[in-house]
Design a protein around this motif. Sequence first.
Motif, PDB file in Angstrom:
ATOM      1  N   ALA A 158     -67.377   7.067  15.224  1.00  0.00           N
ATOM      2  CA  ALA A 158     -67.745   7.116  16.885  1.00  0.00           C
ATOM      3  C   ALA A 158     -66.448   8.427  17.094  1.00  0.00           C
ATOM      4  CB  ALA A 158     -67.936   5.632  17.607  1.00  0.00           C
ATOM      5  N   LYS A 159     -65.436   7.961  16.805  1.00  0.00           N
ATOM      6  CA  LYS A 159     -63.907   8.720  17.088  1.00  0.00           C
ATOM      7  C   LYS A 159     -63.520   9.862  16.418  1.00  0.00           C
ATOM      8  CE  LYS A 159     -58.876   7.602  18.514  1.00  0.00           C
ATOM      9  NZ  LYS A 159     -57.788   6.846  18.337  1.00  0.00           N
ATOM     10  N   GLU A 160     -63.943   9.041  14.870  1.00  0.00           N
ATOM     11  CA  GLU A 160     -63.787  10.316  13.735  1.00  0.00           C
ATOM     12  C   GLU A 160     -65.120  11.296  14.380  1.00  0.00           C
ATOM     13  OE1 GLU A 160     -61.516  12.580  10.626  1.00  0.00           O
ATOM     14  OE2 GLU A 160     -60.839  10.653  12.096  1.00  0.00           O
ATOM     15  N   ILE A 161     -65.855  10.850  14.324  1.00  0.00           N
ATOM     16  CA  ILE A 161     -67.402  12.368  14.986  1.00  0.00           C
ATOM     17  C   ILE A 161     -66.646  12.912  15.974  1.00  0.00           C
ATOM     18  CG2 ILE A 161     -69.397  12.513  15.834  1.00  0.00           C
ATOM     19  CD1 ILE A 161     -69.970  10.210  13.961  1.00  0.00           C
ATOM     20  N   GLU A 162     -66.604  12.114  16.766  1.00  0.00           N
ATOM     21  CA  GLU A 162     -66.059  13.172  17.945  1.00  0.00           C
ATOM     22  C   GLU A 162     -64.486  14.223  18.299  1.00  0.00           C
ATOM     23  OE1 GLU A 162     -65.974  14.565  21.476  1.00  0.00           O
ATOM     24  OE2 GLU A 162     -67.847  13.611  21.382  1.00  0.00           O
ATOM     25  N   LYS A 163     -63.783  13.736  17.064  1.00  0.00           N
ATOM     26  CA  LYS A 163     -62.535  14.560  16.895  1.00  0.00           C
ATOM     27  C   LYS A 163     -63.044  15.741  15.689  1.00  0.00           C
ATOM     28  CE  LYS A 163     -58.993  13.150  13.977  1.00  0.00           C
ATOM     29  NZ  LYS A 163     -58.122  12.445  13.036  1.00  0.00           N
ATOM     30  N   THR A 164     -63.529  15.374  14.652  1.00  0.00           N
ATOM     31  CA  THR A 164     -64.792  16.184  13.758  1.00  0.00           C
ATOM     32  C   THR A 164     -65.231  17.515  14.538  1.00  0.00           C
ATOM     33  OG1 THR A 164     -64.341  15.084  12.168  1.00  0.00           O
ATOM     34  CG2 THR A 164     -65.780  16.425  12.339  1.00  0.00           C
ATOM     35  N   LYS A 165     -66.099  16.763  15.552  1.00  0.00           N
ATOM     36  CA  LYS A 165     -66.830  17.622  16.505  1.00  0.00           C
ATOM     37  C   LYS A 165     -66.560  18.349  17.285  1.00  0.00           C
ATOM     38  CE  LYS A 165     -70.717  17.405  19.653  1.00  0.00           C
ATOM     39  NZ  LYS A 165     -71.244  17.010  21.365  1.00  0.00           N
ATOM     40  N   ARG A 166     -65.245  18.282  17.935  1.00  0.00           N
ATOM     41  CA  ARG A 166     -64.279  19.372  18.510  1.00  0.00           C
ATOM     42  C   ARG A 166     -63.423  20.630  17.074  1.00  0.00           C
ATOM     43  NH1 ARG A 166     -62.466  14.102  20.981  1.00  0.00           N
ATOM     44  NH2 ARG A 166     -60.309  14.190  20.171  1.00  0.00           N
ATOM     45  N   ARG A 167     -63.152  19.869  16.524  1.00  0.00           N
ATOM     46  CA  ARG A 167     -62.451  21.127  15.501  1.00  0.00           C
ATOM     47  C   ARG A 167     -64.070  22.043  15.045  1.00  0.00           C
ATOM     48  NH1 ARG A 167     -59.909  17.705  10.800  1.00  0.00           N
ATOM     49  NH2 ARG A 167     -59.094  19.661  11.015  1.00  0.00           N
ATOM     50  N   VAL A 168     -65.346  21.784  15.080  1.00  0.00           N
ATOM     51  CA  VAL A 168     -65.618  22.399  14.488  1.00  0.00           C
ATOM     52  C   VAL A 168     -66.377  23.310  15.729  1.00  0.00           C
ATOM     53  CG1 VAL A 168     -68.438  22.339  14.118  1.00  0.00           C
ATOM     54  CG2 VAL A 168     -67.219  20.703  12.821  1.00  0.00           C
ATOM     55  N   ASN A 169     -66.263  22.903  17.445  1.00  0.00           N
ATOM     56  CA  ASN A 169     -67.193  23.285  18.359  1.00  0.00           C
ATOM     57  C   ASN A 169     -66.188  24.279  17.988  1.00  0.00           C
ATOM     58  OD1 ASN A 169     -69.353  22.640  18.336  1.00  0.00           O
ATOM     59  ND2 ASN A 169     -68.543  21.552  20.065  1.00  0.00           N
ATOM     60  N   ALA A 170     -64.643  23.667  18.518  1.00  0.00           N
ATOM     61  CA  ALA A 170     -63.617  25.189  18.116  1.00  0.00           C
ATOM     62  C   ALA A 170     -63.494  26.422  17.858  1.00  0.00           C
ATOM     63  CB  ALA A 170     -61.851  24.221  18.111  1.00  0.00           C
ATOM     64  N   LEU A 171     -63.645  25.931  16.408  1.00  0.00           N
ATOM     65  CA  LEU A 171     -63.738  26.737  15.205  1.00  0.00           C
ATOM     66  C   LEU A 171     -64.731  28.140  15.134  1.00  0.00           C
ATOM     67  CD1 LEU A 171     -62.880  24.930  11.974  1.00  0.00           C
ATOM     68  CD2 LEU A 171     -61.563  27.022  12.586  1.00  0.00           C
ATOM     69  N   GLU A 172     -65.638  27.736  15.790  1.00  0.00           N
ATOM     70  CA  GLU A 172     -66.852  28.006  15.820  1.00  0.00           C
ATOM     71  C   GLU A 172     -66.814  28.905  17.296  1.00  0.00           C
ATOM     72  OE1 GLU A 172     -72.116  27.020  15.774  1.00  0.00           O
ATOM     73  OE2 GLU A 172     -70.669  25.360  15.251  1.00  0.00           O
ATOM     74  N   TYR A 173     -66.791  28.730  18.087  1.00  0.00           N
ATOM     75  CA  TYR A 173     -66.964  29.066  19.602  1.00  0.00           C
ATOM     76  C   TYR A 173     -65.371  29.954  20.164  1.00  0.00           C
ATOM     77  CZ  TYR A 173     -71.514  26.346  19.522  1.00  0.00           C
ATOM     78  OH  TYR A 173     -72.360  26.177  19.470  1.00  0.00           O
ATOM     79  N   ILE A 174     -64.622  29.542  19.359  1.00  0.00           N
ATOM     80  CA  ILE A 174     -63.506  29.531  19.945  1.00  0.00           C
ATOM     81  C   ILE A 174     -62.979  30.567  19.613  1.00  0.00           C
ATOM     82  CG2 ILE A 174     -61.062  29.565  20.912  1.00  0.00           C
ATOM     83  CD1 ILE A 174     -62.787  27.077  22.679  1.00  0.00           C
ATOM     84  N   ILE A 175     -62.416  30.457  18.018  1.00  0.00           N
ATOM     85  CA  ILE A 175     -61.599  30.854  16.686  1.00  0.00           C
ATOM     86  C   ILE A 175     -61.852  31.648  16.354  1.00  0.00           C
ATOM     87  CG2 ILE A 175     -60.443  30.051  15.067  1.00  0.00           C
ATOM     88  CD1 ILE A 175     -59.292  27.214  16.235  1.00  0.00           C
ATOM     89  N   ILE A 176     -62.809  31.892  15.934  1.00  0.00           N
ATOM     90  CA  ILE A 176     -63.612  32.886  14.265  1.00  0.00           C
ATOM     91  C   ILE A 176     -64.270  33.764  15.479  1.00  0.00           C
ATOM     92  CG2 ILE A 176     -65.256  33.337  12.958  1.00  0.00           C
ATOM     93  CD1 ILE A 176     -65.382  30.107  11.625  1.00  0.00           C
ATOM     94  N   PRO A 177     -64.768  33.230  16.889  1.00  0.00           N
ATOM     95  CA  PRO A 177     -65.419  34.583  17.548  1.00  0.00           C
ATOM     96  C   PRO A 177     -64.079  35.409  17.838  1.00  0.00           C
ATOM     97  CG  PRO A 177     -66.560  32.610  17.589  1.00  0.00           C
ATOM     98  CD  PRO A 177     -65.312  32.728  17.293  1.00  0.00           C
ATOM     99  N   ARG A 178     -62.928  34.451  18.196  1.00  0.00           N
ATOM    100  CA  ARG A 178     -61.850  35.285  18.583  1.00  0.00           C
ATOM    101  C   ARG A 178     -61.012  36.659  16.983  1.00  0.00           C
ATOM    102  NH1 ARG A 178     -57.695  31.849  22.383  1.00  0.00           N
ATOM    103  NH2 ARG A 178     -59.671  32.321  23.560  1.00  0.00           N
ATOM    104  N   MET A 179     -61.231  35.935  16.898  1.00  0.00           N
ATOM    105  CA  MET A 179     -60.458  36.562  15.301  1.00  0.00           C
ATOM    106  C   MET A 179     -61.555  37.660  14.951  1.00  0.00           C
ATOM    107  SD  MET A 179     -58.934  33.566  12.667  1.00  0.00           S
ATOM    108  CE  MET A 179     -60.012  32.678  12.775  1.00  0.00           C
TER     109      MET A 179
END
Length: 214
Positions: A158-179
Amino acid sequence: MTKILKVKPTRMELLRLKRRIKLAEKGHKILKEKQDALIMEFFTIYDEALALRRELNQKIAEAFEQLRLAEIDTGVVRLNEIALSVKPNKEIEIKKRNIMGVPVPLIEAEEFKRNPSERGYAFVSSSSKVDIASEKFEEVLELAVKLAEVEETLKRLAKEIEKTKRRVNALEYIIIPRMKETVRYISQHLDEMERENFFRLKRVKALLEAKAQT
């Protein structure tokens, strides 16, 4: 409005950002696949944990019922004496195994169920009721250890899923759109500079032609 990165609006930076976007999108896909696989694994183990919990509760109820019968048959005082003479189980050993890169516990222990002669109390001063109660509590111990392993595995997944979800969301909604927004900004800036240079060159050409005619 999506923010842009603080970079120089040059063609070199534009090419570099486009490469970064491709890498980020590839990383996002890999992480999303990992997240989905972890979630599937989590719910598979979760079902196992529920089944173990139900079985453990049933075994506990059975064990205490047999303990009650043993108390009636042997007497509370004598049963306490027998309990004090029981040899302890050997220590368990906690190792590790990996589930998709996540370290989870692996509990190794010898068989918890023992013959009456291995438990340490005198066979002649005991009764079959005590033996049955002992066996039931050994079953409880075995299931409790297994459940502990499974539930700790669930916590770590569950901890790893949460960590992976944060990274997925950061890429999908912040990092990639910003680039991508930065790429659009640089492209627009370069297009504008090209238009300005075109008009500037056109004006210089017109001035040179006018001067040549005089």
